[in-house]
Design an enzyme around this catalytic site. Structure first.
Site, PDB file in Angstrom:
ATOM      1  N   LYS A 285      24.868  31.581  13.982  1.00  0.00           N
ATOM      2  CA  LYS A 285      25.563  31.703  15.264  1.00  0.00           C
ATOM      3  C   LYS A 285      25.797  33.178  15.589  1.00  0.00           C
ATOM      4  O   LYS A 285      25.908  33.997  14.682  1.00  0.00           O
ATOM      5  CB  LYS A 285      26.943  31.026  15.170  1.00  0.00           C
ATOM      6  CG  LYS A 285      26.909  29.515  15.122  1.00  0.00           C
ATOM      7  CD  LYS A 285      28.329  28.955  15.022  1.00  0.00           C
ATOM      8  CE  LYS A 285      28.329  27.432  14.923  1.00  0.00           C
ATOM      9  NZ  LYS A 285      27.852  26.757  16.135  1.00  0.00           N
ATOM     10  N   ASP A 296      35.768  23.381  12.344  1.00  0.00           N
ATOM     11  CA  ASP A 296      34.671  22.415  12.411  1.00  0.00           C
ATOM     12  C   ASP A 296      34.895  21.207  11.487  1.00  0.00           C
ATOM     13  O   ASP A 296      34.018  20.367  11.344  1.00  0.00           O
ATOM     14  CB  ASP A 296      33.353  23.123  12.078  1.00  0.00           C
ATOM     15  CG  ASP A 296      32.174  22.555  12.843  1.00  0.00           C
ATOM     16  OD1 ASP A 296      32.408  21.828  13.836  1.00  0.00           O
ATOM     17  OD2 ASP A 296      31.027  22.821  12.435  1.00  0.00           O
ATOM     18  N   ARG A 365      25.718  16.348  12.608  1.00  0.00           N
ATOM     19  CA  ARG A 365      25.040  15.042  12.676  1.00  0.00           C
ATOM     20  C   ARG A 365      24.364  14.708  11.349  1.00  0.00           C
ATOM     21  O   ARG A 365      24.192  13.534  11.023  1.00  0.00           O
ATOM     22  CB  ARG A 365      24.069  15.022  13.860  1.00  0.00           C
ATOM     23  CG  ARG A 365      22.945  16.003  13.763  1.00  0.00           C
ATOM     24  CD  ARG A 365      22.273  16.291  15.116  1.00  0.00           C
ATOM     25  NE  ARG A 365      23.089  17.166  15.961  1.00  0.00           N
ATOM     26  CZ  ARG A 365      22.740  17.531  17.194  1.00  0.00           C
ATOM     27  NH1 ARG A 365      21.615  17.100  17.744  1.00  0.00           N
ATOM     28  NH2 ARG A 365      23.531  18.333  17.891  1.00  0.00           N
TER      29      ARG A 365
HETATM   30  N1  BES Z   1      30.229  22.947  15.244  1.00  0.00           N
HETATM   31  C1  BES Z   1      29.271  23.096  16.274  1.00  0.00           C
HETATM   32  C2  BES Z   1      29.760  22.589  17.631  1.00  0.00           C
HETATM   33  C3  BES Z   1      30.936  23.314  18.217  1.00  0.00           C
HETATM   34  C4  BES Z   1      30.731  24.274  19.185  1.00  0.00           C
HETATM   35  C5  BES Z   1      32.211  22.989  17.867  1.00  0.00           C
HETATM   36  C6  BES Z   1      31.804  24.921  19.751  1.00  0.00           C
HETATM   37  C7  BES Z   1      33.286  23.626  18.429  1.00  0.00           C
HETATM   38  C8  BES Z   1      33.081  24.592  19.393  1.00  0.00           C
HETATM   39  C9  BES Z   1      28.002  22.339  15.917  1.00  0.00           C
HETATM   40  O1  BES Z   1      27.733  22.264  14.570  1.00  0.00           O
HETATM   41  C10 BES Z   1      26.881  23.062  16.563  1.00  0.00           C
HETATM   42  O2  BES Z   1      26.648  24.171  16.175  1.00  0.00           O
HETATM   43  N2  BES Z   1      26.214  22.439  17.520  1.00  0.00           N
HETATM   44  C11 BES Z   1      25.129  23.045  18.195  1.00  0.00           C
HETATM   45  C12 BES Z   1      24.005  22.039  18.253  1.00  0.00           C
HETATM   46  C13 BES Z   1      22.733  22.609  18.773  1.00  0.00           C
HETATM   47  C14 BES Z   1      22.161  23.574  17.756  1.00  0.00           C
HETATM   48  C15 BES Z   1      21.790  21.479  19.029  1.00  0.00           C
HETATM   49  C16 BES Z   1      25.586  23.419  19.601  1.00  0.00           C
HETATM   50  O3  BES Z   1      26.325  22.652  20.212  1.00  0.00           O
HETATM   51  O4  BES Z   1      25.241  24.497  20.038  1.00  0.00           O
HETATM   52 ZN    ZN Z   2      29.337  22.366  13.299  1.00  0.00          ZN
HETATM   53 MN    MN Z   3      26.720  23.942  13.851  1.00  0.00          MN
END
Ligand code: BES
Ligand code: ZN
Ligand code: MN
Length: 509
Positions: A285, A296, A365
């Site tokens: 990230k 998370d 997931r």
């Molecule tokens: N933990 C994140 C989602 C998240 C984002 C939680 C912001 C709280 C605040 C999750 O694991 C994630 O990174 N999701 C990605 C999925 C994508 C790579 C398909 C996302 O939402 O960007």
């Molecule tokens: Zn996550």
């Molecule tokens: Mn993630």
């Protein structure tokens, strides 16, 4: 915070602060529509003490609007605080919950350690007495929580004593039960918030497992906390693929509630995402706001909080909670985009589904896939999962409403009914073959991302592949698990979303 009950006339309560509720009872429309704040207590002394400010036009009784009167004439209380519910015609139990939180959060920074909260005197269809009493206690406890636990000198100390002042003619037993329930629910929500608030270095998967076990021991739940070896034994290839990149071992947390004499009927499976820190892994990230990814594990914390409340409120239904805890890290042992993983098989003689990893940041997931399969293998007949799963859910619904998905309308209907009690905001979004199409893989069964558009639904459809036909609800709480700006009734920080709704859903069986 200690909670007491009083059925005495409120004018006679000797306390640091007496909080009473007001609502705007204006019904006229147009230019005559001046707010008309009305107290929700008939106590003549309180009415007299508040008369001046209510007539002044300075105070409107808006939602969570407050006004303080020092040394109110004719009252034993040192201060009288009026807290607004907004328009009376729209006021609900949920407005009272918030108002109670507002009263506590008014007291805290002023060094007031004790307060009495007067409940509205007349039970009505909109404001049924017992529900109001329970919600007020919940709101007060939720309002008392602040996130600054690592400050060497904490800014706002807790309120020590809350007196709930009910009408003399209220049903004593029902009020007492409602208040006891409110304490359990509010404390359970705060347990979830305190877990979510912990930084990644203080709450590893192992420590989350210990905290869950401690709670289980205190409340009499059955529990097991497994790690790497068990993941391999169960062939949890999806869960392990996330854990493999971290020096911290994963924790597979199992909590069991088995009420005596309940040997048939549904078994509810609660599955929580417990990523104690999400760096994104190799698909790392950006560093802006990455510190927030300590939250998370909010889905897992919601399940632990809900299980505490279930253990104490004792519904007549069996419940198993599974929290899949891991850290998502980049390292020499981390999984890579393009890797293919094999998820846990539903039965030993069946093959596990194969997953092509497109993005290692879509890790929630993966851990949930195996958690859901394990819950089904342990006999769950109905499933609910909670996860901070996608950024896409915030794009769709914003930062105050969470997403809910379900493959079964009857099970969803129970959840919708639970929302009416909990006051938590969720909105149903679609699943379907169109979304399943987005996660087909060229090399294996499915891939772990479905692209930018409909991202919350394709993530949900990914989980659906593992829930299959078992009635299932998925809660995507990514947008609402963290309160970004403090509100009058809740601190900035972890919200504890999900605990109350999951609990009510369980109680509806
Ligand atoms: N933990 C994140 C989602 C998240 C984002 C939680 C912001 C709280 C605040 C999750 O694991 C994630 O990174 N999701 C990605 C999925 C994508 C790579 C398909 C996302 O939402 O960007
Ligand atoms: Zn996550
Ligand atoms: Mn993630």
């Amino acid at each position: 915070m200690r909670t007491e009950i009083s059925f005495a006339p409120i004018a006679g309560i000797a306390t640091e602060l007496l909080a009473v509720l007001a609502a705007d009872t204006q019904t006229a429309k147009g230019s005559d529509a001046k707010p008309q704040p009305t107290l929700l207590t008939a106590d003549a002394a309180v009415q007299a003490a508040a008369a001046g400010v209510l007539e002044s036009g300075e105070y409107k009784g808006g939602a969570n609007e407050t006004v303080l009167i020092h040394s109110p004439v004719g009252l034993k209380a040192k201060r009288l605080l009026i807290v607004g519910l907004g328009k009376l015609s729209k006021a609900t139990v949920h407005s009272v919950r918030d108002a109670a939180g507002t009263a506590v959060r008014f007291a805290k920074p002023r060094g007031i350690r004790e307060l009495a909260l007067a409940l509205p005197e007349n039970s009505s269809e909109r404001l049924p007495a017992a529900s109001v009493a329970r919600a007020a206690v919940e709101g007060a406890l939720v309002g008392d929580f602040d996130a600054d636990t690592y400050r060497t000198e904490r800014k706002d100390q807790s309120v020590q004593t809350l007196i709930i002042a009910a009408a003399a003619d209220a049903d004593h037993a029902a009020t007492e039960t409602a208040i006891a329930e409110g304490v359990i629910v509010g404390e359970s929500q705060n347990l979830a918030r305190s877990l979510v608030n912990e930084p990644g270095n203080k709450l590893t998967p192992t420590i989350l497992g210990q905290r869950a076990a401690m709670m289980a021991q205190e409340t009499g739940l059955g529990w097991e906390v497994h790690s790497t070896e068990k993941l391999h034994q169960l062939k949890m290839g999806a869960f392990w693929s996330v854990a493999q990149g971290s020096a911290e071992p994963p924790a597979l947390i199992v909590l069991r509630y088995e009420p005596e004499g309940v040997n048939e009927g549904p078994v509810l499976g609660l599955v929580g995402k417990g990523i104690t820190f999400d760096t994104g892994g190799i698909s790392i990230k950006p560093s802006d706001n990455m510190e927030k990814m300590k939250y998370d594990m909010a889905g897992g914390a919601a399940m632990i909080g809900a299980m505490r409340a279930i253990a104490l409120l004792k519904p007549r239904v069996r419940v198993i909670a599974i929290v899949c805890a891991a850290e998502n890290m980049p390292s020499g042992t981390a999984q890579k985009p393009g890797d293919v993983q094999t998820a846990m098989p539903i039965a030993p003689d069946k093959p596990g589904k194969t997953i092509e990893i497109i993005n290692t940041d879509a890790e929630g997931r993966l851990v949930l896939a195996d958690g859901i399969t394990y819950a089904r293998q342990l006999g769950a007949t109905h499933l609910i999962d909670a996860a901070t799963l996608t950024g896409a859910i915030s794009v769709a619904l914003g930062k105050t409403t969470a997403g809910v998905f379900s493959n079964d309308d009857a099970t969803y209907a129970k959840f919708e009914a639970a929302l009416a009690v909990s006051g938590e905001k969720f909105w149903r979004l679609p699943l379907g073959d169109e979304y399943a199409e987005l996660i087909k893989s060229d090399i294996g069964d499915i891939k772990n991302t479905g692209g930018r558009y409909g991202g919350a639904s394709s993530a949900a459809e990914f989980l659906h592949t593992f829930a299959e036909d078992t009635p299932w609800i998925h809660l995507d709480i990514a947008g609402v698990a963290w309160v970004e700006e403090s509100r009058p009734y809740i601190a900035k920080g972890p919200s504890g979303i999900g605990v109350r709704s999951i609990l009510e859903w369980v109680r509806s069986f």
